[in-house]
Design an enzyme around this catalytic site. Sequence first.
Site, mmCIF file in Angstrom:
data_model
loop_
_atom_site.group_PDB
_atom_site.id
_atom_site.type_symbol
_atom_site.label_atom_id
_atom_site.label_comp_id
_atom_site.label_asym_id
_atom_site.label_seq_id
_atom_site.Cartn_x
_atom_site.Cartn_y
_atom_site.Cartn_z
ATOM 1 N N ASN A 42 0.785 -1.247 -0.215
ATOM 2 C CA ASN A 42 -0.083 -0.066 0.079
ATOM 3 C C ASN A 42 0.906 1.315 0.070
ATOM 4 O O ASN A 42 1.920 1.253 0.543
ATOM 5 C CB ASN A 42 -1.165 0.037 1.175
ATOM 6 C CG ASN A 42 -0.589 -0.233 2.409
ATOM 7 O OD1 ASN A 42 0.491 -1.153 2.553
ATOM 8 N ND2 ASN A 42 -1.041 0.311 3.516
ATOM 9 N N GLU A 55 -3.230 -4.660 -3.009
ATOM 10 C CA GLU A 55 -3.915 -5.346 -4.078
ATOM 11 C C GLU A 55 -3.757 -4.836 -5.328
ATOM 12 O O GLU A 55 -3.356 -5.447 -6.501
ATOM 13 C CB GLU A 55 -5.136 -5.889 -3.591
ATOM 14 C CG GLU A 55 -5.355 -6.659 -2.280
ATOM 15 C CD GLU A 55 -5.356 -6.107 -1.027
ATOM 16 O OE1 GLU A 55 -4.858 -4.992 -1.140
ATOM 17 O OE2 GLU A 55 -6.104 -6.527 -0.189
HETATM 18 N N1 THU Z 1 -4.901 -2.037 2.794
HETATM 19 C C1 THU Z 1 -4.522 -2.641 1.769
HETATM 20 O O1 THU Z 1 -3.452 -2.238 1.264
HETATM 21 N N2 THU Z 1 -5.084 -3.880 1.540
HETATM 22 C C2 THU Z 1 -6.071 -4.499 2.473
HETATM 23 O O2 THU Z 1 -6.587 -5.545 2.007
HETATM 24 C C3 THU Z 1 -6.636 -3.433 3.443
HETATM 25 C C4 THU Z 1 -6.247 -2.386 3.310
HETATM 26 C C5 THU Z 1 -4.535 -0.528 3.099
HETATM 27 C C6 THU Z 1 -5.073 0.640 2.539
HETATM 28 C C7 THU Z 1 -4.700 1.652 3.693
HETATM 29 O O3 THU Z 1 -3.084 2.086 3.396
HETATM 30 C C8 THU Z 1 -4.460 0.761 5.000
HETATM 31 O O4 THU Z 1 -4.296 -0.327 4.509
HETATM 32 C C9 THU Z 1 -5.442 0.916 5.995
HETATM 33 O O5 THU Z 1 -6.747 0.943 5.601
#
Ligand code: THU
Length: 125
Positions: A42, A55
Amino acid sequence: MTKSDLIDKAKQASENAYAPYSKFKVGVALLTKSGKVYTGCNVENSSYGLSNCAERTAIFKAVSDGEKKFKEMVVYANTDKLFTPCGACRQVISEFSSNMKITIVSAKEILETTIGDLLPHEFHL
Ligand code: THU
């Protein structure tokens, strides 16, 4: 490429997460049908809505490299509580596969599921 290899790669990718706001670091390993692995993390932004989940990072890396057929995805975050991909990521995953296997790994639990289970009746043109 075993499941355990994919989990290791997803864990490694989570170390690159840029998550100074949520502190929730996520990593993904995406296995293509051709046998390649794309990782993603992320990437947050001070304008929060511009943040990108792990993802979608992995899928966009793969698609921009010409890969659109996927076998499975492993998602990892070092958290006790199990989590699942957000709605936006479910829709993006379902664009490329209606039955992709998804393994979600947290510090204490593992969930084996599919995009069909996570997002039934997805939108398609
Ligand atoms: N996030 C992801 O990258 N994937 C997930 O499956 C759940 C949430 C990230 C988005 C944000 O940067 C952080 O986790 C908190 O929501």
